[in-house]
Scaffold this motif. Structure first.
Motif, PDB file in Angstrom:
ATOM      1  N   ALA A 132      -6.070  10.164  -0.883  1.00 39.80           N
ATOM      2  CA  ALA A 132      -5.241   9.030  -1.285  1.00 39.80           C
ATOM      3  C   ALA A 132      -3.817   9.190  -0.755  1.00 39.80           C
ATOM      4  CB  ALA A 132      -5.225   8.905  -2.806  1.00 39.80           C
ATOM      5  N   PHE A 133      -3.309  10.413  -0.776  1.00 41.70           N
ATOM      6  CA  PHE A 133      -1.962  10.665  -0.281  1.00 41.70           C
ATOM      7  C   PHE A 133      -1.871  10.353   1.210  1.00 41.70           C
ATOM      8  CE2 PHE A 133       1.825  13.068   0.784  1.00 41.70           C
ATOM      9  CZ  PHE A 133       2.615  12.872  -0.321  1.00 41.70           C
ATOM     10  N   ALA A 134      -2.923  10.735   1.960  1.00 43.09           N
ATOM     11  CA  ALA A 134      -2.928  10.452   3.396  1.00 43.09           C
ATOM     12  C   ALA A 134      -3.107   8.967   3.659  1.00 43.09           C
ATOM     13  CB  ALA A 134      -4.053  11.235   4.068  1.00 43.09           C
ATOM     14  N   SER A 135      -3.782   8.267   2.742  1.00 37.47           N
ATOM     15  CA  SER A 135      -4.136   6.866   2.974  1.00 37.47           C
ATOM     16  C   SER A 135      -2.971   5.907   2.794  1.00 37.47           C
ATOM     17  CB  SER A 135      -5.277   6.451   2.035  1.00 37.47           C
ATOM     18  OG  SER A 135      -6.442   7.201   2.305  1.00 37.47           O
ATOM     19  N   VAL A 136      -1.918   6.303   2.060  1.00 44.17           N
ATOM     20  CA  VAL A 136      -0.832   5.346   1.812  1.00 44.17           C
ATOM     21  C   VAL A 136      -0.057   5.048   3.084  1.00 44.17           C
ATOM     22  CG1 VAL A 136      -0.594   5.951  -0.609  1.00 44.17           C
ATOM     23  CG2 VAL A 136       0.761   7.175   1.083  1.00 44.17           C
ATOM     24  N   GLY A 137      -0.098   5.971   4.022  1.00 44.44           N
ATOM     25  CA  GLY A 137       0.467   5.690   5.336  1.00 44.44           C
ATOM     26  C   GLY A 137       1.985   5.643   5.359  1.00 44.44           C
ATOM     27  N   ARG A 138       2.498   5.245   6.501  1.00 44.01           N
ATOM     28  CA  ARG A 138       3.923   5.118   6.734  1.00 44.01           C
ATOM     29  C   ARG A 138       4.147   3.791   7.465  1.00 44.01           C
ATOM     30  NH1 ARG A 138       4.154   8.976   3.915  1.00 44.01           N
ATOM     31  NH2 ARG A 138       5.178  10.973   4.256  1.00 44.01           N
ATOM     32  N   GLY A 139       5.348   3.567   7.949  1.00 45.89           N
ATOM     33  CA  GLY A 139       5.575   2.445   8.833  1.00 45.89           C
ATOM     34  C   GLY A 139       6.119   1.212   8.156  1.00 45.89           C
ATOM     35  N   ASP A 140       6.317   1.207   6.819  1.00 44.06           N
ATOM     36  CA  ASP A 140       7.035   0.102   6.202  1.00 44.06           C
ATOM     37  C   ASP A 140       8.224   0.680   5.460  1.00 44.06           C
ATOM     38  OD1 ASP A 140       6.413   0.513   3.298  1.00 44.06           O
ATOM     39  OD2 ASP A 140       4.369   0.139   3.981  1.00 44.06           O
ATOM     40  N   LEU A 141       9.163  -0.180   5.132  1.00 44.77           N
ATOM     41  CA  LEU A 141      10.418   0.298   4.547  1.00 44.77           C
ATOM     42  C   LEU A 141      10.206   1.011   3.231  1.00 44.77           C
ATOM     43  CD1 LEU A 141      12.672  -2.789   5.354  1.00 44.77           C
ATOM     44  CD2 LEU A 141      12.582  -0.589   6.550  1.00 44.77           C
ATOM     45  N   MET A 142       9.291   0.501   2.409  1.00 40.38           N
ATOM     46  CA  MET A 142       9.055   1.119   1.104  1.00 40.38           C
ATOM     47  C   MET A 142       8.506   2.536   1.271  1.00 40.38           C
ATOM     48  SD  MET A 142       9.022   0.639  -2.250  1.00 40.38           S
ATOM     49  CE  MET A 142       8.825  -1.079  -2.617  1.00 40.38           C
ATOM     50  N   GLY A 149       9.964  12.353  -1.047  1.00 45.55           N
ATOM     51  CA  GLY A 149      10.757  12.516  -2.256  1.00 45.55           C
ATOM     52  C   GLY A 149       9.986  12.371  -3.549  1.00 45.55           C
ATOM     53  N   GLY A 150       8.678  12.163  -3.468  1.00 43.34           N
ATOM     54  CA  GLY A 150       7.869  12.064  -4.665  1.00 43.34           C
ATOM     55  C   GLY A 150       8.140  10.798  -5.454  1.00 43.34           C
ATOM     56  N   LEU A 151       7.752  10.827  -6.730  1.00 43.61           N
ATOM     57  CA  LEU A 151       7.882   9.646  -7.583  1.00 43.61           C
ATOM     58  C   LEU A 151       9.334   9.238  -7.799  1.00 43.61           C
ATOM     59  CD1 LEU A 151       5.175  10.135 -10.360  1.00 43.61           C
ATOM     60  CD2 LEU A 151       5.263   8.344  -8.616  1.00 43.61           C
ATOM     61  N   ALA A 152      10.234  10.219  -7.868  1.00 45.83           N
ATOM     62  CA  ALA A 152      11.646   9.879  -8.086  1.00 45.83           C
ATOM     63  C   ALA A 152      12.180   9.027  -6.938  1.00 45.83           C
ATOM     64  CB  ALA A 152      12.471  11.153  -8.245  1.00 45.83           C
ATOM     65  N   ALA A 153      11.847   9.417  -5.702  1.00 47.64           N
ATOM     66  CA  ALA A 153      12.294   8.645  -4.541  1.00 47.64           C
ATOM     67  C   ALA A 153      11.631   7.274  -4.523  1.00 47.64           C
ATOM     68  CB  ALA A 153      11.983   9.409  -3.257  1.00 47.64           C
ATOM     69  N   LEU A 154      10.369   7.222  -4.905  1.00 46.98           N
ATOM     70  CA  LEU A 154       9.664   5.936  -4.948  1.00 46.98           C
ATOM     71  C   LEU A 154      10.308   5.021  -5.985  1.00 46.98           C
ATOM     72  CD1 LEU A 154       7.329   4.104  -4.118  1.00 46.98           C
ATOM     73  CD2 LEU A 154       5.906   5.277  -5.826  1.00 46.98           C
ATOM     74  N   ALA A 159      13.461   0.279  -7.058  1.00 47.33           N
ATOM     75  CA  ALA A 159      14.580  -0.346  -7.773  1.00 47.33           C
ATOM     76  C   ALA A 159      15.516  -1.054  -6.810  1.00 47.33           C
ATOM     77  CB  ALA A 159      15.338   0.717  -8.572  1.00 47.33           C
ATOM     78  N   ARG A 160      15.745  -0.455  -5.655  1.00 50.75           N
ATOM     79  CA  ARG A 160      16.665  -1.058  -4.673  1.00 50.75           C
ATOM     80  C   ARG A 160      16.101  -2.366  -4.126  1.00 50.75           C
ATOM     81  NH1 ARG A 160      17.138   3.046  -1.821  1.00 50.75           N
ATOM     82  NH2 ARG A 160      15.787   2.623  -0.037  1.00 50.75           N
ATOM     83  N   TYR A 161      14.810  -2.391  -3.842  1.00 55.48           N
ATOM     84  CA  TYR A 161      14.214  -3.573  -3.230  1.00 55.48           C
ATOM     85  C   TYR A 161      13.981  -4.704  -4.233  1.00 55.48           C
ATOM     86  CZ  TYR A 161      13.536  -1.046   1.118  1.00 55.48           C
ATOM     87  OH  TYR A 161      13.752  -0.362   2.271  1.00 55.48           O
ATOM     88  N   CYS A 162      13.707  -4.358  -5.514  1.00 57.33           N
ATOM     89  CA  CYS A 162      13.470  -5.446  -6.469  1.00 57.33           C
ATOM     90  C   CYS A 162      14.703  -5.751  -7.325  1.00 57.33           C
ATOM     91  CB  CYS A 162      12.266  -5.136  -7.356  1.00 57.33           C
ATOM     92  SG  CYS A 162      12.558  -3.874  -8.596  1.00 57.33           S
ATOM     93  N   ARG A 163      15.780  -4.981  -7.120  1.00 62.80           N
ATOM     94  CA  ARG A 163      17.046  -5.177  -7.828  1.00 62.80           C
ATOM     95  C   ARG A 163      16.857  -5.096  -9.350  1.00 62.80           C
ATOM     96  NH1 ARG A 163      18.022  -9.536  -4.042  1.00 62.80           N
ATOM     97  NH2 ARG A 163      17.960 -11.084  -5.720  1.00 62.80           N
ATOM     98  N   GLY A 164      16.141  -4.057  -9.780  1.00 61.58           N
ATOM     99  CA  GLY A 164      15.947  -3.825 -11.203  1.00 61.58           C
ATOM    100  C   GLY A 164      15.875  -2.334 -11.485  1.00 61.58           C
TER     101      GLY A 164
END
Length: 545
Positions: A132-142, A149-154, A159-164
């Motif tokens: 599952a970790f390998a499947s989330v991939g890269r290549g988008d801003l999120m 950075g793990g869950l904290a970075a996520l 929060a930055r993208y949804c402004r909440g």
């Protein structure tokens, strides 16, 4: 700004990724002749079908005997079918056979060993989580913002993208990560973050409102409009397949949520899957490893210093063991009662380590310097009171072992606690106490423990012997045991026939007749002191078998 999305990720993971993801040490690499970048495309347990190809999967060699005599053949067969790797179970004190390593080297297949404390379920969970970790991939801003950075970075990126404000919670409503909290954050968010979990009153409110039911069943983002002091919220479940892993909550924090906040939250939920799988795997691994370590200490197996380290206990800390044993007929109520005792021990003694095994609960209780040396007995008394108050529960006997200088000697205290339980049950069975005594320490039943030690030493001699006493015991037990019980009462009352008859609820003449029959039929001389000694031991051995 809406973060982009990517297509489905890969359905495989490399061996290197699995080992890097395995923080808990479920697997140990023995050798990888083709390198660690081989792809693992799935998992197979044992031999699933005589001719099924393995096609790059990892084979879990379940079912092999502890000495692994069939391991080389299993490795060769897995390689023949195209497997990427084989996992063998690691048994304590039994090294992986050199022939299995040679077979893996010859066939060019990776070979791993599963930790003894883990089980095959942990291995499957690890592979699933790593994939599952390998499947989330890269290549988008999120994904790029949260990478590394793990869950904290996520949480921060979301929060930055949804402004909440974002919180990530597991299924027990514990906060696993959160974004920064602004000055306008509502009181529920502040209390949740400060307490590390959603307050109980809040969980009850969400349950009554039906929101939790909706969260558990919905596949999409749930919108909850602002209500008084409670700001607008968006909630989405984090799922792997159909399994609920946790949830993400977005709350307006002094400003409106972005117009694409729901889309952001959906993407964040997909990125959170491997992190929550890892959280679950870490919790499961910790529980299993601690149970393995505690079992090793209590039974005196394995590296006791390593076991103490796994439990977070210093080797110089004194400790004692308390054991509660329940033999419930057909298991009736045993799970409920023993689980209640385990919870009580953990809740009332924060440093206690508790192990549930079949019909018993064992508690390793660290004793602080200057602490009460009878603390184990105090805990035994508390557990006895709890067990006695559970309606319709089968009896529970609780023994406290002696305090030992270090957890390295915990097996001594555990053994003594079991002897105390055995002594309590023996005394109760023989009616030694006017009222059943269900908890004690070694000093309370010392003579009975010594008697049991002696009986254990005598038993082999008795079982291999022949003679009138053996003949009497075996013949009478086959006929119902009336004569054995009569002799036991006679000997315990030092030959006082009226007293012995009252204990047996017999007329004294009936007891005299039985004793006379023993003399005449089996040639037993009750006036001979050696005969009385052998009879007394034989009767006690019969009672404690």
């Amino acid at each position: 700004m809406t973060p982009g999305t990517t297509g489905d990720g890969p359905d495989h993971v490399t061996l290197r990724q699995i080992l890097a993801y395995d923080e808990e040490g479920v697997l140990r690499l023995l050798l990888a002749p083709a390198g660690e970048d081989v792809e693992v495309k799935g998992v197979i347990i044992g031999d699933e079908g005589a001719a099924r190809p393995h096609d790059g999967r990892i084979v879990l060699a379940a079912g092999l005997a502890p000495d692994l005599p069939d391991a080389p053949a299993a490795v060769r067969e897995a390689a023949r079918r195209g497997a990427a790797a084989v996992v063998l179970r690691e048994f304590e004190g039994v090294p992986v056979p050199a022939a299995a390593l040679a077979a893996a080297e010859e066939c060019g297949i990776a070979l791993l060993a599963r930790a003894e404390w883990a089980d095959w379920g942990d291995t499957i969970a690890l592979l699933r989580s790593a994939t599952a970790f390998a499947s989330v991939g890269r290549g988008d801003l999120m994904a790029d913002s949260a990478a590394g950075g793990g869950l904290a970075a996520l949480a921060t990126a979301t929060a930055r993208y949804c402004r909440g404000s974002i919180t990530v919670e597991d299924t027990q409503f514990r906060v696993l990560a959160h974004s920064a909290t602004g000055p306008d954050a509502d009181g529920v968010r502040r209390s949740t973050i400060l307490g590390g979990r959603v307050p109980d009153w809040r969980v009850a409110e969400l349950r009554r409102s039906g929101l939790l039911r909706a969260l558990w069943t919905s596949q999409d983002v749930i919108h909850r409009p602002a209500d008084g002091d409670s700001p607008e919220r968006l909630i989405v479940a984090v799922r792997s397949g159909g399994e609920m892993l946790g949830s993400l909550w977005a709350a307006a924090d002094g400003q409106r949520l972005s117009s694409d906040a729901a889309q952001v939250l959906r993407r964040a939920a997909s990125l959170a899957v491997p992190h929550l799988l890892r959280h679950r795997l870490r919790e499961s691994g910790t529980v299993r490893r601690e149970a393995h370590a505690l079992r090793g200490l209590l039974h005196g197996n394995g590296d006791r210093r390593a076991h103490l380290w796994s439990l977070g206990l210093p080797p110089g800390r004194s400790c004692a063991v308390v054991v509660a044993v329940q033999n419930a007929p057909d298991g009736t109520g045993s799970d409920r009662t023993l689980e209640a005792l385990a919870v009580q021990a953990t809740a009332s003694r924060s440093t206690a380590r508790v192990l549930r095994e079949q019909d018993q609960v064992a508690v390793l209780l660290p004793v602080s310097d200057g602490g009460d040396p009878r603390e184990a007995l105090v805990l035994a008394r508390e557990l006895d009171g709890l067990a006695a108050g559970i309606p319709d529960a089968a009896p529970v006997w609780i023994g406290a072992g002696q305090t030992v200088a270090s957890g390295l000697e915990a097996s001594l205290s555990y053994g003594k606690a079991l002897l105390v339980v055995r002594a309590l049950r023996d005394r109760e069975a023989r009616g030694r106490d006017p009222r059943p005594v269900r908890h004690a320490g070694p000093g309370d039943v010392g003579p009975t423990i010594e008697a049991l030690h002696m009986l254990d030493a005598v038993r082999p001699v008795w079982e291999s012997g022949t003679g009138p006493v053996q003949e009497l015991i075996r013949a009478d037990l086959a006929a119902g045991g009336d004569l054995v019980r009569s002799l036991a009462a006679y000997l315990e009352t030092a030959g006082d026939i009226p007293l012995a008859a009252r204990r047996l609820v017999l007329h004294p003449n009936t007891l005299r007749y039985r004793l006379r029959r023993a003399r005449e039929r089996f040639d037993i001389d009750l006036d001979d002191p050696d005969t009385r000694l052998v009879l007394a031991l034989a009767v006690r051995l019969t009672e404690v078998m």
